[in-house]
Write an enzyme that holds these catalytic residues in place. Structure first.
Site, PDB file in Angstrom:
ATOM      1  N   LEU A   1       0.811  -1.220   0.000  1.00  0.00           N
ATOM      2  CA  LEU A   1       0.000   0.000   0.000  1.00  0.00           C
ATOM      3  C   LEU A   1       0.846   1.272   0.000  1.00  0.00           C
ATOM      4  O   LEU A   1       0.633   2.182  -0.807  1.00  0.00           O
ATOM      5  CB  LEU A   1      -0.900  -0.034   1.240  1.00  0.00           C
TER       6      LEU A   1
ATOM      7  N   HIS B   1      -1.078 -11.017  16.955  1.00  0.00           N
ATOM      8  CA  HIS B   1      -2.537 -10.924  16.824  1.00  0.00           C
ATOM      9  C   HIS B   1      -3.161 -12.070  17.614  1.00  0.00           C
ATOM     10  O   HIS B   1      -2.727 -13.211  17.512  1.00  0.00           O
ATOM     11  CB  HIS B   1      -2.948 -10.997  15.360  1.00  0.00           C
TER      12      HIS B   1
ATOM     13  N   LEU C   1      -2.440   0.558   8.249  1.00  0.00           N
ATOM     14  CA  LEU C   1      -2.665   1.045   6.883  1.00  0.00           C
ATOM     15  C   LEU C   1      -2.687   2.573   6.873  1.00  0.00           C
ATOM     16  O   LEU C   1      -2.188   3.215   5.948  1.00  0.00           O
ATOM     17  CB  LEU C   1      -3.988   0.504   6.320  1.00  0.00           C
TER      18      LEU C   1
ATOM     19  N   GLU D   1     -12.978  -1.750  16.598  1.00  0.00           N
ATOM     20  CA  GLU D   1     -11.903  -2.693  16.913  1.00  0.00           C
ATOM     21  C   GLU D   1     -11.354  -2.375  18.290  1.00  0.00           C
ATOM     22  O   GLU D   1     -11.641  -1.317  18.866  1.00  0.00           O
ATOM     23  CB  GLU D   1     -10.819  -2.670  15.830  1.00  0.00           C
TER      24      GLU D   1
ATOM     25  N   ARG E   1       0.512  -1.381  18.775  1.00  0.00           N
ATOM     26  CA  ARG E   1      -0.223  -0.610  17.773  1.00  0.00           C
ATOM     27  C   ARG E   1      -1.735  -0.710  17.972  1.00  0.00           C
ATOM     28  O   ARG E   1      -2.275  -1.798  18.218  1.00  0.00           O
ATOM     29  CB  ARG E   1       0.126  -1.157  16.386  1.00  0.00           C
TER      30      ARG E   1
ATOM     31  N   ARG F   1      -4.703  -5.035  22.247  1.00  0.00           N
ATOM     32  CA  ARG F   1      -4.346  -6.293  21.590  1.00  0.00           C
ATOM     33  C   ARG F   1      -3.304  -7.103  22.359  1.00  0.00           C
ATOM     34  O   ARG F   1      -3.333  -8.325  22.370  1.00  0.00           O
ATOM     35  CB  ARG F   1      -3.847  -5.960  20.183  1.00  0.00           C
TER      36      ARG F   1
ATOM     37  N   SER G   1       1.791  -7.495   2.569  1.00  0.00           N
ATOM     38  CA  SER G   1       0.991  -7.615   3.803  1.00  0.00           C
ATOM     39  C   SER G   1      -0.288  -6.805   3.706  1.00  0.00           C
ATOM     40  O   SER G   1      -1.347  -7.240   4.170  1.00  0.00           O
ATOM     41  CB  SER G   1       1.766  -7.087   5.008  1.00  0.00           C
TER      42      SER G   1
ATOM     43  N   GLN H   1      -7.397  -7.171   6.841  1.00  0.00           N
ATOM     44  CA  GLN H   1      -8.848  -7.384   6.820  1.00  0.00           C
ATOM     45  C   GLN H   1      -9.608  -6.182   7.361  1.00  0.00           C
ATOM     46  O   GLN H   1     -10.553  -5.709   6.758  1.00  0.00           O
ATOM     47  CB  GLN H   1      -9.198  -8.632   7.652  1.00  0.00           C
ATOM     48  N   GLY H   2      -9.181  -5.692   8.534  1.00  0.00           N
ATOM     49  CA  GLY H   2      -9.950  -4.695   9.262  1.00  0.00           C
ATOM     50  C   GLY H   2     -10.252  -3.451   8.439  1.00  0.00           C
ATOM     51  O   GLY H   2     -11.402  -3.184   8.085  1.00  0.00           O
ATOM     52  N   GLY H   3      -9.243  -2.676   8.138  1.00  0.00           N
ATOM     53  CA  GLY H   3      -9.458  -1.469   7.355  1.00  0.00           C
ATOM     54  C   GLY H   3      -8.508  -0.368   7.766  1.00  0.00           C
ATOM     55  O   GLY H   3      -7.399  -0.626   8.216  1.00  0.00           O
TER      56      GLY H   3
ATOM     57  N   HIS I   1       2.158 -10.525  13.941  1.00  0.00           N
ATOM     58  CA  HIS I   1       1.245  -9.854  13.009  1.00  0.00           C
ATOM     59  C   HIS I   1       1.823  -8.534  12.509  1.00  0.00           C
ATOM     60  O   HIS I   1       1.657  -8.182  11.345  1.00  0.00           O
ATOM     61  CB  HIS I   1      -0.076  -9.615  13.739  1.00  0.00           C
TER      62      HIS I   1
ATOM     63  N   ALA J   1      -2.199  -6.159   1.323  1.00  0.00           N
ATOM     64  CA  ALA J   1      -3.282  -6.793   0.561  1.00  0.00           C
ATOM     65  C   ALA J   1      -4.023  -7.809   1.420  1.00  0.00           C
ATOM     66  O   ALA J   1      -5.146  -8.194   1.109  1.00  0.00           O
ATOM     67  CB  ALA J   1      -2.714  -7.460  -0.681  1.00  0.00           C
TER      68      ALA J   1
HETATM   69  C1  SIN Z   1      -7.687  -7.149  12.087  1.00  0.00           C
HETATM   70  O1  SIN Z   1      -8.510  -7.016  11.199  1.00  0.00           O
HETATM   71  O2  SIN Z   1      -7.902  -7.736  13.144  1.00  0.00           O
HETATM   72  C2  SIN Z   1      -6.327  -6.605  11.876  1.00  0.00           C
HETATM   73  C3  SIN Z   1      -6.372  -5.149  11.881  1.00  0.00           C
HETATM   74  C4  SIN Z   1      -5.009  -4.629  12.162  1.00  0.00           C
HETATM   75  O3  SIN Z   1      -4.095  -5.419  12.417  1.00  0.00           O
HETATM   76  O4  SIN Z   1      -4.858  -3.420  12.180  1.00  0.00           O
END
Ligand code: SIN
Length: 518
Positions: free
Chosen positions: A14, A231, A377, A113, A371, A277, A41, A46-48, A336, A43
Site C-alpha cells: 500500500l 494478533h 494502513l 476494533e 499498535r 491487543r 501484507s 482485513q480490518g481497514g 502480526h 493486501a
Molecule cells: C484485524 O482485522 O484484526 C487486523 C487489523 C489490524 O491489524 O490493524
C-alpha cells in the site's frame, strides 16, 4: 550497474503504490518481489483504515486512543499529526475508487476494533479492506506512465557513500541471480515488516524482516525493534501463514471462550474481548499453553451473517471444515505487525541521506509498544504521502527512461531448513513471553545460522532484523505493550522511552552474549 533518474521504491504494498502515485509525474521505479498485488501484507489486511469519519468522533479522540494503546512510548506529536490527516486520505482513496462500505445515506460504515473508543475503522466488504484498496491502487499505478514496475525483483542491499544512499542492489526474486546495482537519486523503503521471522505469523511468506535488515546493514538507525505485535485471533488450523479472524468480529460482539466454555477475557480486563491487543494476545497464549483451546465464538453475535458479511473469514472456515454458524473458531496468537523498524521522522526521512521509509518497515513513533488496530494502513498512507512530498524536493528527477536490468547468473535459493530454524528460534525465545536466558539463546542461534548462511544476503538480512529484535528485547528489562519479560514482569516508568539502536550495537550485544555462553 544501471544509472536512473527514477526514485526507487523497494516494495509494492500500500505505502509503495500510494507513494508512486503521489510522486507522479516524477518517474519512479517500483521493485516488486511478486506480480503486483501478490505477497504484500497490506493486501491481506482485513480490518481497514482507522480514521475519525463519524460526526461524533474526532481526530483528538483517535490520537488519545493511539497514545493509550501504545503503552507509554507513542510520540504524541506523531499521533496528533497522523490522526488529523486521516480523513483526507480516506476521501482521496475514495476518489481514486476505493469501494469503502457506505450506508444508504452515503456515510462510511465503520467497524469497531479493540481499544478504540468509537467505531472508527473504515472498511471494504466487511473484511476485505486491504485487498480491495490494493486493487484500486494497482489499477491507478498500471495507468500511470511515470511508474515503472519491475515485478519478480527484490532489493538486497543499499549502496552508500558515507551516510548517503546512492543506489540499491536488486536480484530476481523468482529464481536465484546475482545482484545488479541501480544508482538512483533517492530510495523509499516500503517493503513491509518482520512477522514471517516467526514460526506462527499472519504475514505473507516473503515478509521476513529483509528490508529493515538491509537498511540496518547500511547503517540506518533502527527504532523500537523489540516491539512485535502478536494478533490474538489467527486461525489455529495448521496453515502457514495463519489466516486472520479480524478483530472487527469482536467489535461486533463475538466472544472468546475456551474448551470449557469460559469467557476468560472477562476476568482479564474491563473491556474483555476489546481490551488492547497485547492483553488479549497474552490471554490467548496462556489458554493455548494451558491446553484450554481458545476459540472465537461468533455464533450469538453474528449467526449466519458471518458468512455473508465476513467473506474472507467464511472462506477460511470452509477450507478448514469449520461451520462458524454452528461451532466456534479455534484461534491462536501469531506474529502480526512489527512496531519497530527503520527510524523515520515526520517526512519519512531516515538517518541516512536520500533514504526514506514508510509503512511497516518504518518506526515513526505512532505505535509505541502496541499498535492500535487499523492504524497500520493509516500510517502507511500518511507517511507515503509525506515522504513523497519530501522526495519531490530532490533535484535530479528528469530521466524517465525505463530500465531493463539483466541479471547475471549467481545467487542461491534460500535454505528452507535454515529459515525454519530461524523462525522456530524467534517463536520459542523472542515471542510472546521472553526471558534473558531465552533471548541469549536466540542471539546465539541467530549468530550460528547467519555464519552458516553467510553467502546468502537475503538470509543475512533476516538475521540482521532477528538480531535487532532479540538484542533490544534483552536490553529492555521491563514489560511493556507487546514486550513481555517473565523475568521483569512490571512496567518501569523510567523506561518509558523509545529504543534507538544500530545494527553494530545489536551485534556487539550478540557478541557479548556469545562470549558469555561459551
Ligand atoms: C484485524 O482485522 O484484526 C487486523 C487489523 C489490524 O491489524 O490493524
Amino acid at each position: 550497474m544501471i544509472e536512473t533518474g527514477r526514485i526507487v521504491i523497494a516494495g509494492a504494498g500500500l505505502g509503495a503504490l500510494y507513494a508512486a502515485l503521489e510522486l507522479a509525474p516524477r518517474p519512479v521505479l517500483v521493485i516488486s518481489p511478486e506480480p503486483l498485488g501478490e505477497g504484500a501484507s497490506s493486501a491481506w489486511a482485513q480490518g481497514g483504515v482507522a480514521a475519525a469519519m463519524a460526526t461524533h468522533d474526532t481526530p483528538e479522540a483517535h490520537a488519545v486512543d493511539t497514545v493509550q494503546a501504545g503503552a507509554g512510548t507513542v510520540d504524541p506529536d506523531v499521533a496528533a499529526m497522523v490522526t488529523q490527516v486521516a480523513r483526507a486520505h480516506i476521501i482521496d482513496l475514495t476518489e481514486l475508487g476505493a469501494p469503502f462500505d457506505r450506508d444508504a445515506d452515503g456515510n462510511y460504515v465503520m467497524s469497531r476494533e479493540a481499544a478504540h473508543s468509537a467505531a472508527r475503522v473504515v472498511r471494504v466488504k466487511g473484511d476485505q479492506a486491504g485487498g480491495q484498496i490494493m486493487q484500486t491502487l494497482i489499477a491507478a499505478v498500471r495507468a500511470a506512465p511515470s511508474v515503472q514496475v519491475l515485478e519478480n525483483t527484490q532489493a538486497v542491499r543499499l549502496e552508500t557513500e558515507g551516510c548517503t544512499v546512492t543506489g540499491i542492489w536488486i536480484t530476481r526474486a523468482d529464481v536465484p541471480s546475482a545482484p545488479v546495482l541501480i544508482k538512483a537519486p533517492g530510495v523509499l523503503l516500503a517493503g513491509g515488516g518482520s512477522g514471517g521471522l516467526y514460526a506462527h505469523t499472519t504475514n505473507p511468506p516473503r515478509i521476513r524482516g529483509q528490508v529493515i535488515g538491509f537498511a540496518a546493514r547500511a547503517g540506518a538507525r533502527i527504532a523500537d525493534p523489540e516491539f512485535v505485535q502478536f494478533h490474538p485471533t489467527a486461525f489455529d488450523i495448521g496453515e502457514d501463514p495463519a489466516p486472520l479472524a479480524t478483530e472487527a468480529l469482536r467489535g461486533e460482539g463475538a466472544v472468546l471462550i475456551n474448551a470449557a466454555g469460559d469467557r476468560f477475557m472477562v476476568e482479564e480486563h474491563p473491556d474483555a474481548e476489546l481490551a488492547p491487543r497485547d492483553i488479549v494476545a497474552r490471554a490467548i497464549f496462556a489458554e493455548t499453553q494451558g491446553d484450554r483451546r481458545p476459540m472465537l465464538d461468533t455464533r450469538e453475535a453474528l449467526g449466519s451473517e458471518v458468512l455473508t458479511r465476513y467473506p474472507t473469514v467464511a472462506e477460511t472456515c470452509a477450507r478448514a471444515g469449520i461451520d462458524p454458524v454452528q461451532d466456534p473458531i479455534p484461534v491462536a496468537v501469531a506474529a502480526h505487525y512489527h512496531m519497530g523498524g527503520v527510524e523515520a521522522d515526520m517526512q519519512g526521512r531516515t538517518s541516512l541521506k536520500n533514504l526514506w521509509v514508510c509503512g511497516e518497515a518504518s518506526s515513526t513513533g505512532l505505535h509505541g509498544a502496541n499498535r492500535l488496530a487499523s492504524n497500520g494502513l493509516l500510517e502507511a498512507l500518511v507517511y507515503a504521502r509525506n515522504a513523497a512530498q519530501d522526495i519531490a524536493s530532490l533535484d535530479a528527477l528528469a530521466d524517465a527512461r525505463a530500465i531493463h536490468p539483466s541479471f547475471p547468473a549467481g545467487g542461491q535459493n534460500l535454505d528452507a531448513a535454515a529459515v525454519k530454524n530461524l523462525r522456530e528460534t524467534m517463536t520459542a525465545y523472542a515471542g510472546v513471553r521472553r526471558t534473558a536466558a531465552g533471548l541469549k539463546q536466540a542471539l546465539t542461534a541467530i549468530a550460528q545460522l547467519e555464519a552458516e548462511q553467510a553467502a546468502d544476503e537475503n538470509f543475512v538480512n533476516m538475521c540482521a532484523t532477528a538480531t535487532l529484535i532479540a538484542a533490544a528485547a534483552l536490553q529492555r528489562e521491563e514489560s511493556r505493550g507487546g514486550h513481555l519479560r517473565d523475568d521483569f514482569p512490571e512496567t518501569d516508568p523510567a523506561q518509558a522511552h523509545r529504543t534507538r539502536i544500530s545494527l553494530n550495537e545489536a551485534l556487539a550485544i550478540r557478541a557479548k552474549v556469545q562470549k558469555e555462553l561459551t
